[in-house]
Enzyme design. Sequence first.
Site, PDB file in Angstrom:
ATOM      1  N   GLY A 234       0.831  -1.209   0.000  1.00 35.95           N
ATOM      2  CA  GLY A 234       0.000   0.000   0.000  1.00 35.95           C
ATOM      3  C   GLY A 234       0.854   1.241   0.000  1.00 35.95           C
ATOM      4  O   GLY A 234       0.864   2.003  -0.958  1.00 35.95           O
ATOM      5  N   PHE A 235       1.587   1.436   1.100  1.00 34.64           N
ATOM      6  CA  PHE A 235       2.534   2.558   1.230  1.00 34.64           C
ATOM      7  C   PHE A 235       1.838   3.906   1.089  1.00 34.64           C
ATOM      8  O   PHE A 235       2.478   4.897   0.748  1.00 34.64           O
ATOM      9  CB  PHE A 235       3.673   2.435   0.209  1.00 34.64           C
ATOM     10  CG  PHE A 235       4.249   1.051   0.097  1.00 34.64           C
ATOM     11  CD1 PHE A 235       4.826   0.449   1.209  1.00 34.64           C
ATOM     12  CD2 PHE A 235       4.191   0.339  -1.081  1.00 34.64           C
ATOM     13  CE1 PHE A 235       5.341  -0.832   1.135  1.00 34.64           C
ATOM     14  CE2 PHE A 235       4.695  -0.950  -1.167  1.00 34.64           C
ATOM     15  CZ  PHE A 235       5.276  -1.536  -0.056  1.00 34.64           C
ATOM     16  N   GLY A 463       0.458  -6.854   3.328  1.00 38.74           N
ATOM     17  CA  GLY A 463       1.665  -7.660   3.227  1.00 38.74           C
ATOM     18  C   GLY A 463       2.570  -7.374   4.401  1.00 38.74           C
ATOM     19  O   GLY A 463       3.678  -7.898   4.497  1.00 38.74           O
ATOM     20  N   GLY A 694       3.786   1.263  16.798  1.00 38.66           N
ATOM     21  CA  GLY A 694       3.792   1.084  15.342  1.00 38.66           C
ATOM     22  C   GLY A 694       5.165   1.311  14.748  1.00 38.66           C
ATOM     23  O   GLY A 694       5.946   2.114  15.259  1.00 38.66           O
ATOM     24  N   GLU A 697       6.723   2.925   9.289  1.00 42.78           N
ATOM     25  CA  GLU A 697       7.368   3.967   8.497  1.00 42.78           C
ATOM     26  C   GLU A 697       8.647   4.536   9.101  1.00 42.78           C
ATOM     27  O   GLU A 697       9.493   5.063   8.384  1.00 42.78           O
ATOM     28  CB  GLU A 697       6.345   5.089   8.237  1.00 42.78           C
ATOM     29  CG  GLU A 697       5.246   4.576   7.326  1.00 42.78           C
ATOM     30  CD  GLU A 697       3.988   5.429   7.318  1.00 42.78           C
ATOM     31  OE1 GLU A 697       3.921   6.328   6.485  1.00 42.78           O
ATOM     32  OE2 GLU A 697       3.091   5.181   8.135  1.00 42.78           O
TER      33      GLU A 697
END
Lengths: 730, 325
Positions: A234-235, A463, A694, A697
């Site tokens: 996705g990114f 993914g 998280g 990123e």
Amino acid sequence: MTTSPIGRIGRETDRVDGPLKAAGGARYAADHQPEGLLHAHLVQATVGRGSVRRVDVSRAEAAPGVVAVFTPFRPLPLNPPSPQQSGENYSALQDTAVRFRGQVIGLVVADTPERARDAAALVSADYAVTPSRTSLADGSPGVAQGVVQKLADGVPSIDAALAASPVTVTTSVSQHAQHHIAMEPHATTAVWVDDHLTVYTGAQAPQRAAATIAARLGVDPAKVRVLCRYTGGGFGQRSPVWNEALLCAAAARALGRPVKVVLSREQVFTAIGHRGAVRQTIRLGADTDGRLLALSHESDGELPAAGGWQMMPGRDTSAVMYRTPNIRIDQRLVTLDTPPTWSMRAPAEAPGMFALETAMDELSVRTGVDPVELRLRNHATEDPVEGRPFSSKHLEECYRVGAERFGWSGRRARPRSRTDGDWLVGTGMASAIYPAWRQSATARVRFGDDGRVTVSSATSDLGTGSFTVLAVVGADELGVPVGSVDAEVGDSALPPGGVGAYGSSVTTSTVPAVQAACRAAVEALVRAAVENPRSPFAGLDPAAVRYRRGRVEARGRSVDFRTLLHAMGVPLVEAVGATDPNTTSPYRFHCFGAHFCEVRVHRLTGEPRVARFTSVFDVGRVVNAKAARSQLRGSIIWGVGHALLEADPIEPDGRFAAATMADYLVPVHADTPEIDVHWLDHPDPHISEFGARGLGEIGLVSVAAAIGNAVFDATGTRVHDLPITLDKLL
Amino acid sequence: MRSYAFERPGTVTDAVRRAGSGSAFLAGGTTLVDLMKLEVMTPDRVLDINRLPLRGLDTTGGGLRIGALERMSDVAADPRVRRAYPVLGQALDLSASGQLRTMASIGGNLLQRTRCGYFRDVSTPCNKRLPGSGCPAIGGENRTHAVLGASGSCAATHPSDLAVALVALDAKVRLQGREGARTVDLRDFYLLPGDTPHLEHDLRPGELVTEVVVPALPWARRSTYVKIRDRRSFEFALSSAAVAVRLDGDTIVEARVAVGGMGTRPWRLTAVERALVGRRATEETYVAAAATAVEGTRPLRHNAYKPELMKRTLVRALLELEQTR
């Protein structure tokens, strides 16, 4: 750390979806083959700006297998996007305007994908062309988006603060457009049954995608279902719904048959958003010991006239990173006639921190203070603008552990002083920061009479490992083996309130909801056990019944839930758990990290090669060490591309110069250094009881700066305009 | 659908008889299929020549003869090639990717088309693809384009690594046409773009490359290929150099030098060779000789770094060759 009955949290767990994917059994958007399927291919504008005067579809319509050709003159009806929503500000085919080169101006539908593609090449358009605005430099300075500023008492302006600083550094950097290059190209299969629409399409936020599709097609949101169980990356690029999916669904409606559209690799570059080009200037003022007295971060980012994501590279970087009494963040946007921009992994933070951490390295050179020491001297315990404390920050430990693992101590700050044969050797480091974000979330947990537990949430696994996170957390909470838990995501029909898989927030947001759902499901199971007349526990006080490791127990009797469900004649017991966002917290939530790397540059031919990389992160609690390491390592490899390879210049007529996989270079294995990834184990007590912040990123942020700083150390040359290619080092 | 005839001739004579304007020979397909998908090449007849007996490596008589249908990976792995002509093995190793090298043929490699982004994008003009339509590269994005041999019509580089090594070795290609067979020096086989960039080879309609002939050159055992690129693998050369040097003690007595990534065709640098001969094999000699390489280079807006990179690539190749002594 919370106690974990089976102790899977934080350990190495294989992906629960791994075998299926490895064996080719996972079905992605383009793998669906409904009965009567038609295939569509996009036609894109070949001029940069203007209008379509005429489209000749006669040859395409006459081509074998062609069912329909849609154009601005024979449109598929779509509603305009909501003005409140960022992203593309028009609907394809609803008018003749050409806003950028690559805009969709037609859709050809045929009986096979090859025939659709072939007929699409037979469509020819006449345009009225007007000059394109494509130069970010020419358009700068752009329109300011609200200046963030904090000045110490009596300081009239940031310029005054800088002027009064004993040491100043001014660093201007730039980067071109970049592309996400997800492994799965964008694809959609749309199926109508009566007035119900099912859309198979990669979506980071399936429920939001379903709502968008419903609104744009003008149908009841309750009758639209988006399914994206498996999505190949996705990114950021799959958080909005692009015209391809909308046209696909509209064509399927118009033709009364299922329609599939699969973008070619080349089409993805222009029909789907990219990370916009951006130019930035950092000005640092410091005392001679390197302590910051002033920080100014200005940026001019590309904002397409067709709409897109707003590039704000100072907000979550310079505005929170270091302690400084004077700070000014001025983020500006320049309107250009370029394809839409969209968020791309660490969308603003990767470019923003490249600017800041390059400037910090220059300050280190100017003051002679070691780069790690310089950052320790400017360490912030609260954000420098609002003065809010960080929820949990162990960045100093990241520096210390990273420096130790890398072997940073003893580094001589003398550029171009180390060689290995014909290679110049340099080392560099940089700090990383990325906002942590807990959205409200829901999850459903189901005990099934097959003895399996199903954990569901309407988020998406791109993914990245969310299936496994759900399974591990569910197993942990319920005290059952991971292998007996099925995870379910990627379906808009799951209970409302699933989170979008963006902002590195799925684990942060969904884990608390899964835990809540587990507790609620256990409660429901116990309640059923005492209320169901066929239950061996019928009539007992629920307080006397307890759930433990997949079993219900009371009065010396212990029954596993499968047996219990069979006894009760109930196929399943389930419950939904929901959590609120933590928006009212007094804390600032951020992940942190420190990168260290060694770069080699050939003394003659100048090519930069990253030799080794060490990164240490402070991301709160980690669920699955195996997936976390892979995710962080993947980010660092992406950062190698950011630093050394990835750029798509835009030409004066609005054409991307490198909009193919042949021209837009991403790292290959040979470009990938030895990567040592490490994280600290400090659960964040304020973000949730679980403590995960998280890590999707953070790994990418500042990789380019660390590499650029090492290139400077190796060569004595500072490259400000990315990518750092050999021609800039000759 | 864009239809074309697909034929599988069984003999070279048959293949050549069927070929003509508008036909294309298919060997490994790694260029042709790619360009057909992009609609850059639109043959009306595709002749699959993979059944033709154009295989084999032959070293009898001193030189090396390579059948045009030999696969790149097989040639690269052949011990005779690696021993006698390291420059060939290395040029092949550094080409494309493992998957492509396994498919791609030697003949096809020599005939591969340029990687110029405008040539490959049918939505733009290109004099090579559509004669007379113009060249966007000359005023556009041209960081990878040629500084040698370019004209006002075209500045596209020739992408083959193998061809650079072969040109250094004075290789020839055997061609078979309807009128018979002939042998052409590879150096002369590639045409300069001039006003006709769509004409790339001295290849008559229907002519087929059947064999590559590398003359005996015993001292080519000391040869090497250096390839410079942004990405470490699976990328075409920004600059490359094929060099072979024969030494007498410390003195260079013969040299072969060719460069890639610089010219519109593989570029032999005889001036550099002359500047090396008779001098001692030292970095100073290499630097001085390489300086002659940039004569006649004509940089465009984004490739002004190339002449300097060419010099440095040459020096690096000569130095790396020294280490194999």
